[in-house]
Design an enzyme around this catalytic site. Structure first.
Site, PDB file in Angstrom:
ATOM      1  N   LYS A   1      42.280  37.349  47.805  1.00  0.00           N
ATOM      2  CA  LYS A   1      43.312  36.448  48.324  1.00  0.00           C
ATOM      3  C   LYS A   1      43.870  36.906  49.680  1.00  0.00           C
ATOM      4  O   LYS A   1      44.885  36.394  50.129  1.00  0.00           O
ATOM      5  CB  LYS A   1      44.437  36.308  47.297  1.00  0.00           C
ATOM      6  CG  LYS A   1      43.980  35.588  46.025  1.00  0.00           C
ATOM      7  CD  LYS A   1      45.140  35.345  45.103  1.00  0.00           C
ATOM      8  CE  LYS A   1      44.665  34.748  43.784  1.00  0.00           C
ATOM      9  NZ  LYS A   1      45.800  34.556  42.861  1.00  0.00           N
TER      10      LYS A   1
ATOM     11  N   ARG B   1      50.564  37.494  29.611  1.00  0.00           N
ATOM     12  CA  ARG B   1      50.237  36.103  29.896  1.00  0.00           C
ATOM     13  C   ARG B   1      49.628  35.536  28.618  1.00  0.00           C
ATOM     14  O   ARG B   1      50.145  35.760  27.542  1.00  0.00           O
ATOM     15  CB  ARG B   1      49.309  36.005  31.115  1.00  0.00           C
ATOM     16  CG  ARG B   1      50.071  36.329  32.387  1.00  0.00           C
ATOM     17  CD  ARG B   1      49.201  36.312  33.615  1.00  0.00           C
ATOM     18  NE  ARG B   1      48.359  37.502  33.687  1.00  0.00           N
ATOM     19  CZ  ARG B   1      47.558  37.778  34.685  1.00  0.00           C
ATOM     20  NH1 ARG B   1      47.464  36.946  35.698  1.00  0.00           N
ATOM     21  NH2 ARG B   1      46.829  38.864  34.694  1.00  0.00           N
TER      22      ARG B   1
ATOM     23  N   PRO C   1      48.672  30.226  44.957  1.00  0.00           N
ATOM     24  CA  PRO C   1      47.328  29.847  45.407  1.00  0.00           C
ATOM     25  C   PRO C   1      46.275  30.697  44.692  1.00  0.00           C
ATOM     26  O   PRO C   1      46.401  31.918  44.634  1.00  0.00           O
ATOM     27  CB  PRO C   1      47.334  30.162  46.904  1.00  0.00           C
ATOM     28  CG  PRO C   1      48.751  30.433  47.275  1.00  0.00           C
ATOM     29  CD  PRO C   1      49.470  30.823  46.027  1.00  0.00           C
ATOM     30  N   GLU C   2      45.267  30.052  44.138  1.00  0.00           N
ATOM     31  CA  GLU C   2      44.147  30.762  43.531  1.00  0.00           C
ATOM     32  C   GLU C   2      43.070  30.961  44.597  1.00  0.00           C
ATOM     33  O   GLU C   2      43.139  30.376  45.689  1.00  0.00           O
ATOM     34  CB  GLU C   2      43.591  29.954  42.357  1.00  0.00           C
ATOM     35  CG  GLU C   2      44.571  29.779  41.205  1.00  0.00           C
ATOM     36  CD  GLU C   2      44.698  31.017  40.333  1.00  0.00           C
ATOM     37  OE1 GLU C   2      43.866  31.940  40.483  1.00  0.00           O
ATOM     38  OE2 GLU C   2      45.614  31.053  39.504  1.00  0.00           O
TER      39      GLU C   2
END
Ligand SMILES: [Zn+2]
Length: 309
Positions: free
Chosen positions: A61, A290, A2-3
């Protein structure tokens, strides 16, 4: 994973469906999901049974539901966690249900709040609230200057009213970014500076702001830092608007998914495809284990003191 906009969608859904509800029986089906609670599963349940959920708050978050002036139920969704509002008329139990809070008096009639987590990287805990260092509201969804102890080191995010565009908080954030001696993308991903900007949002924000990811923060002008922060906020607000209905979809369909990945991305994941602005093929490089995606023409590679890789 989830962002931030998806977590905000969950917070908004919790505010509408469970704030004001009283917690009845608490079932911990997987002890590991409350591993960060001091005292174990029975202590976890005992700490919230009978309590009223008084607000739904988020910073980055992390989500929390205050249950007394000094304590809150803290949730982090990890990679795959979901908080699902259940309707008592539907007996279906999710196969990855880890914790269930039975509810009474919920504003829209919910009978339970389920913590579902396939990969169990997420967790729930009942924790103490501590004063915020800046005496400002702890996060989005509250006026109280309190934050869960484990969240105190997490910076505010770009959807937090305290750092909204045009506020003294945003000016302070711009100054803090320029005091760092790093690359702008590293700064955007630094959760102690600003939280909730993931790899996708960073690449999209930098593309919109026309800044290469290795631009040195200490060589950027304030207006350039403001531009990239505004762009990151804008991308997240757009994702929030798209995903805004997903919580209510979850209310009836637990397999509902956020609309985030359905929306068009300009740079992230588009290596070799034409830049939507100038047509130059989008480039990609390995970055912090990444990747970084950028337009070599709109976001020219910096040199000398203007670059920090
Ligand atoms: Zn371009």
């Amino acid at each position: 994973m989830p962002e931030l906009p998806e977590v905000e969608t969950v917070r908004d859904g919790l505010a509408r469906h469970v704030v004001g509800a009283r917690v009845g029986e608490v079932e911990v089906l997987r002890d590991y999901s409350v591993r960060h609670h001091d005292g174990g599963p029975s202590s976890f349940a005992g700490a919230i049974e009978g309590a009223t959920l008084t607000a739904a708050v988020r910073r980055g978050k992390y989500l929390w539901l205050p249950v007394s002036p000094g304590t809150a139920l803290l949730a982090h969704l990890g990679m795959s966690g979901q908080l699902l509002v259940r309707d008592g008329r539907d007996p279906w139990v999710h196969p990855h249900l880890r914790v269930r809070l039975h509810l009474s008096g919920a504003p829209t009639g919910a009978s339970a709040l389920d913590f579902v987590d396939q990969r169990t990287f997420g967790h729930l805990a009942v924790v103490a609230l501590v004063p915020t260092p800046d005496d400002a509201a702890g996060g989005r969804g509250t006026d109280a200057p309190l934050v869960p102890g484990p969240v105190a080191h997490i910076a505010r995010d770009l959807l937090d009213p305290q750092v909204a565009s045009g506020t003294p908080g945003r000016s302070a954030l711009i100054a803090a970014v320029r005091r760092r001696r790093t690359g702008i993308k590293r700064a955007l991903l630094d959760q102690s500076l600003v939280s909730g900007v993931g790899n996708i949002y960073a690449d999209e924000a930098l593309w919109r702001a026309r800044l290469h990811y290795a631009r040195a923060t200490d060589a950027l002008r304030p207006v350039e830092v403001a531009r990239v922060l505004d762009a990151a906020e804008e991308v997240m607000r757009e994702a929030l608007a798209v995903g805004g209905t997903s919580f209510d979809a979850l209310y009836v369909n637990v397999n509902g998914e956020s609309g985030y990945f359905a929306r068009g991305l300009a740079a992230y994941g588009r290596e070799g495809e034409p830049c939507p602005r100038c047509g130059t093929p989008i480039a990609r490089a390995t970055f912090m284990n990444r990747s970084a995606h950028w337009c070599p023409r709109c976001q020219p590679r910096p040199r000398g003191a203007n670059a920090r890789w």
